[in-house]
Design a protein around this motif. Structure first.
Motif, mmCIF file in Angstrom:
data_model
loop_
_atom_site.group_PDB
_atom_site.id
_atom_site.type_symbol
_atom_site.label_atom_id
_atom_site.label_comp_id
_atom_site.label_asym_id
_atom_site.label_seq_id
_atom_site.Cartn_x
_atom_site.Cartn_y
_atom_site.Cartn_z
ATOM 1 N N GLY A 250 -5.045 4.690 1.182
ATOM 2 C CA GLY A 250 -4.602 3.999 2.387
ATOM 3 C C GLY A 250 -5.559 2.965 2.931
ATOM 4 N N ARG A 252 -7.406 -0.531 3.787
ATOM 5 C CA ARG A 252 -6.855 -1.867 4.071
ATOM 6 C C ARG A 252 -7.906 -2.951 3.817
ATOM 7 N NH1 ARG A 252 -2.007 -1.909 7.014
ATOM 8 N NH2 ARG A 252 -1.324 0.179 7.691
ATOM 9 N N GLN A 279 4.060 -2.806 -1.836
ATOM 10 C CA GLN A 279 3.161 -1.952 -1.074
ATOM 11 C C GLN A 279 1.980 -2.708 -0.456
ATOM 12 O OE1 GLN A 279 2.052 1.395 -3.595
ATOM 13 N NE2 GLN A 279 4.135 1.506 -4.412
ATOM 14 N N ASP A 282 1.063 -2.473 3.346
ATOM 15 C CA ASP A 282 0.464 -1.207 3.767
ATOM 16 C C ASP A 282 -1.037 -1.168 3.530
ATOM 17 O OD1 ASP A 282 2.979 -0.247 4.477
ATOM 18 O OD2 ASP A 282 3.326 0.619 2.484
ATOM 19 N N HIS A 283 -1.542 -2.124 2.754
ATOM 20 C CA HIS A 283 -2.974 -2.148 2.421
ATOM 21 C C HIS A 283 -3.659 -3.414 2.918
ATOM 22 C CE1 HIS A 283 -2.872 1.490 -0.098
ATOM 23 N NE2 HIS A 283 -1.641 1.108 -0.367
#
Length: 328
Positions: A250, A252, A279, A282-283
């Motif tokens: 998870g 970032r 995805q 989300d990062h």
């Protein structure tokens, strides 16, 4: 359970007792994953599939000397990579260990005969079917070291380390070059992620600019190449084996930079690139950027639009395009 792939269908009909054997660099196949033996693979996604079934799975870079009853090497499309695996097996396993080599005819398995002859290793053909062949030999004490397969070359002012199992082995990819030209003006400060790091050129180039770099790749060969590239240039960065974002927990970043692959052996496979784009928000931090380069014909506009709402093309030379999308 029946085998899915042609090479495994050929193995499935053999009388050999494969209990305890090593399956080296195989494709995904439910018959293998539900059967006997231990996986040895540089692909973290294949190892994860075996581990999910409570099966033993090893990386060639975390495996010391071992003594399995035998090994089956799935000959890869990249001939030089097959040679590396062969040298590595002869170095890792006791001399005289039974070794089978299997592969598709169009993938070059028949060339194995010349390779083994050049190394002074005897060989006999066990079987042939479904446009595949299976050969048998035994490991030998060879003068050649697998380390000799690694090469070094210069690109973008950096010294790069390369291995036959790495994208763009030994050359400066044209798409990566176009991407670097755009990053000179577009790369933000802060923590950046090199997704699909290959030989480490992007990771090293960004680290040289003072960015806090994390580099990931599904291939252990690529991860090791990137570590060697960073070290050769006196640079630092975190390098992880990861199936797209699987190892990042998870985290970032201010930017995700990538020249994503779209081939799996001879087949086109958009899966990893699709997950990279889908995805990415989300990062990324708020205002974070996904900057990637791709062949101009690849259909990345729609997934970028779905994931980010909008995107822009920073460069297009007719063969490659550099895209940028921003997390709002």
């Amino acid at each position: 359970m029946s085998a899915d792939t042609a090479v495994c269908q050929l193995l499935e009909r053999q009388d050999a007792d494969y209990r305890g054997w090593w399956w080296v660099a195989p494709p995904r196949d439910s018959w293998l994953e539900a059967g006997e033996g231990c996986l040895v693979s540089a692909d973290v996604s294949v190892r994860a599939a075996w581990e999910a079934r409570q099966r033993s799975a090893l990386s060639p870079f975390s495996t010391g000397p071992a003594s399995p009853p035998g090994a089956v090497l799935f000959w890869p499309k990249a001939h030089a990579l097959g040679e590396w695996w062969l040298l590595w097996l002869c170095q890792t396993l006791p001399e005289g260990t039974p070794l089978q080599l299997v592969g598709e005819h169009q993938g070059g398995i028949k060339r194995v005969l010349k390779v083994l002859a050049a190394l002074g290793m005897g060989c006999r053909k066990l079987d042939s079917a479904r446009r595949c062949s299976l050969f048998e030999t035994r490991t030998s004490a060879l003068a050649l070291d697998p380390e000799a397969v690694w090469t070094s070359f210069e690109a973008a002012g950096l010294q790069l380390s390369s291995h036959p199992g790495v994208f763009g082995h030994g050359k400066f990819d044209e798409g990566t070059q176009l991407l670097i030209e755009q990053l000179e003006q577009q790369l933000p400060q802060g923590k950046v992620l090199d997704m699909g790091c290959g030989d480490g050129i992007l990771a090293a180039w960004m680290a040289q600019l003072g960015r806090d770099v994390t580099a990931v790749d599904v291939s252990a060969f690529a991860a090791e190449a990137t570590r060697r590239t960073l070290k050769a240039n006196g640079l630092t960065g975190e390098v992880l084996e990861s199936d797209v974002y699987s190892a990042l927990d998870g985290r970032r970043f201010t930017a995700i930079v990538s020249n994503p692959p779209f081939h799996q052996e001879r087949s086109i496979d958009y899966g990893p690139a699709a997950r990279l784009i889908q995805q990415a928000p989300d990062h990324l931090d708020a205002g974070g950027q996904l900057i990637l380069v791709a062949n101009a014909f690849l259909p990345y506009a729609d997934p970028l639009e779905r994931a980010f709402g909008s995107f822009e093309i920073l460069a297009d030379n007719g063969r490659f395009r550099v895209y940028r999308a921003v997390r709002r």
